[in-house]
Design an enzyme around this catalytic site. Structure first.
Site, PDB file in Angstrom:
ATOM      1  N   THR A 187     -35.400  11.520 -10.464  1.00  0.00           N
ATOM      2  CA  THR A 187     -35.736  11.314 -12.078  1.00  0.00           C
ATOM      3  C   THR A 187     -37.037  10.520 -12.042  1.00  0.00           C
ATOM      4  OG1 THR A 187     -33.688  12.053 -12.977  1.00  0.00           O
ATOM      5  CG2 THR A 187     -35.027  10.798 -14.476  1.00  0.00           C
ATOM      6  N   ASN A 189     -30.711  23.638  -8.810  1.00  0.00           N
ATOM      7  CA  ASN A 189     -29.476  22.770  -8.706  1.00  0.00           C
ATOM      8  C   ASN A 189     -28.233  23.532  -8.919  1.00  0.00           C
ATOM      9  OD1 ASN A 189     -31.123  22.232 -11.103  1.00  0.00           O
ATOM     10  ND2 ASN A 189     -29.301  20.778 -11.737  1.00  0.00           N
ATOM     11  N   GLN A 248     -32.834  19.366  -4.195  1.00  0.00           N
ATOM     12  CA  GLN A 248     -31.651  20.129  -3.671  1.00  0.00           C
ATOM     13  C   GLN A 248     -32.152  21.032  -2.378  1.00  0.00           C
ATOM     14  OE1 GLN A 248     -28.308  20.574  -4.702  1.00  0.00           O
ATOM     15  NE2 GLN A 248     -28.788  19.296  -6.558  1.00  0.00           N
ATOM     16  N   HIS A 267     -29.036  10.497  -2.477  1.00  0.00           N
ATOM     17  CA  HIS A 267     -27.505  10.885  -2.731  1.00  0.00           C
ATOM     18  C   HIS A 267     -26.951  12.462  -2.523  1.00  0.00           C
ATOM     19  CE1 HIS A 267     -27.234  12.327  -7.011  1.00  0.00           C
ATOM     20  NE2 HIS A 267     -28.281  11.690  -7.102  1.00  0.00           N
ATOM     21  N   THR A 308     -39.214  -5.495  -6.595  1.00  0.00           N
ATOM     22  CA  THR A 308     -38.674  -5.842  -5.169  1.00  0.00           C
ATOM     23  C   THR A 308     -38.132  -4.616  -4.470  1.00  0.00           C
ATOM     24  OG1 THR A 308     -38.593  -8.189  -5.962  1.00  0.00           O
ATOM     25  CG2 THR A 308     -37.337  -7.527  -4.161  1.00  0.00           C
ATOM     26  N   CYS A 334     -25.944  16.235 -14.996  1.00  0.00           N
ATOM     27  CA  CYS A 334     -26.956  15.666 -16.187  1.00  0.00           C
ATOM     28  C   CYS A 334     -26.597  16.689 -17.375  1.00  0.00           C
ATOM     29  CB  CYS A 334     -28.397  15.689 -15.728  1.00  0.00           C
ATOM     30  SG  CYS A 334     -28.687  14.530 -14.341  1.00  0.00           S
TER      31      CYS A 334
END
Length: 373
Positions: free
Chosen positions: A71, A147, A175, A195, A233, A320
């Site tokens: 995203t 997806n 995907q 993920h 960071t 989502c």
């Protein structure tokens, strides 16, 4: 309980988890600290991960930057790519919400958004795309593999049209990774999340081709990390995870595809044989393995999911979208009537599923749907 929602998120590969744990204990320095060994060692972990991720994508490591998720990567491209004399963005109605909500926001700010329809299988209308491209545009943004319904777009043809009309191309490959061979030649930008291919949450990537970097500016500014394109960071442990997940995909992709394809065929054969009134949503052949989106006649998807919630993890739309309780915009985008949208479930099979699980889950889905009918 059987997990069959791998299009929403995949389990963390134990090898990735072990590597991340080892990195978290030993390499705790800031990768931007260049005055001592702790910083140097952490930076080397980042470099290794970048090389592994680039190798998986078959691109130059200098063309990969790390983000928090797909995203963020998508927002970076859609909001921060600019080119003199070109402002319009071309996309489709079945993109992930990360694209659709962003272009909606950009439209309110005065950006021209051109939408290209898809057919009943979810494939982009190439003739309409070419018509939209005849008027100069800044960017085409397309989800490479959907997806929700698994359809793989005709990427070669889309690339050709973008090249013909000198238009930048962004692909959402979230995907696509781990389910098919990736080819980013003639693609300018590509977004992805770890993920979705057995890596950790909270880390993603953005491919920026060397010839397109001049068109993009950072979404997040500050310390100038990632060659000034993504400040903050660096998440050493998370980036180590995406690197290890990418390394595993690079070496085991063929076996993963073969295994998931076999399980998908078993699931489809059992469901189609046991339910009768059933239809597959998406393209019948040009689709990613493991994604089975089906409409089950005379059976409410909500009732099926509710009755199976403690036995099988399934979904009726993207995570989502389901969070907001909305009907699937993807299924509506391919012209599915409301009754079929409301009877559709998405089964997401992954590399860690077994034949025994697939047979058991199929029996439970069949039994539940029959009882509802």
């Amino acid at each position: 309980m059987i997990y069959l929602d791998n299009n929403a998120s995949t389990p963390l590969d134990p090898r990735v988890a072990d590597y991340m744990y080892a990195v978290s204990k030993q390499f705790f320095g800031n990768p931007s600290s260049h005055s001592h060994k702790y910083g140097w060692e952490a930076e080397e972990i980042i470099n290794i991960a970048r090389e592994s991720t680039a190798a998986m994508l078959d691109v130059n490591p200098k063309e990969v930057i790390f983000t928090s998720c797909a995203t963020e990567s998508i927002n970076t491209v859609l909001r921060r790519v600019s080119r003199k004399g070109r402002k319009a963005i071309i996309t489709t109605p079945i993109e992930h919400k990360a694209v659709l909500d962003t272009v909606s926001d950009l439209a309110q700010q005065g950006c021209e958004i051109r939408q290209v329809r898809v057919d009943e299988r979810g494939s982009i209308d190439l003739n309409m795309l070419e018509e939209k491209l005849k008027k100069p545009a800044l960017l085409v943004s397309v989800i490479a593999a959907n997806n929700e319904i698994g359809t793989i777009q005709p990427i070669k043809e889309i690339k050709s049209l973008c090249a013909k009309y000198d238009t930048l191309l962004h692909l959402d490959i979230t995907q696509w990774i781990g389910k098919a061979t990736i080819n980013l030649k003639d693609v300018h930008f590509a977004s992805f999340s770890a993920h979705k291919y057995y890596g950790p949450k909270g880390v993603g990537g953005l491919y920026i081709s060397s010839d397109a970097v001049k068109y993009i500016r950072p979404l997040i500014t500050g310390g100038g990390q990632e060659n000034g394109l993504r400040s903050g960071t660096l998440n050493t442990v998370g980036i180590a995870g995406i690197g290890k997940a990418s390394e595993i995909i690079s070496t085991e992709l063929h076996d993963i595809i073969e295994h998931v394809t076999e399980l998908s065929e078993i699931m489809w054969e059992k469901l189609s044989g046991g339910l009768g009134e059933i239809s597959l949503n998406g393209h019948p052949t040009s689709r990613i393995p493991g994604n089975i989106n089906i409409s089950i006649g005379r059976a409410s998807a909500d009732k099926i999911l509710s009755k199976l919630a403690s036995k099988v993890a399934l979904s009726s739309s993207s995570a989502c979208s389901s969070e907001h309780g909305a009907l699937s915009h993807v299924l509506r985008g391919i012209g599915l009537p409301e009754d079929k949208v409301r009877s559709s479930i998405r089964i997401g099979i992954g590399r860690f599923n077994t034949r025994e699980e697939i047979n058991q889950a199929a029996d439970l889905i069949i039994e539940t749907a029959r009882n509802i009918r």
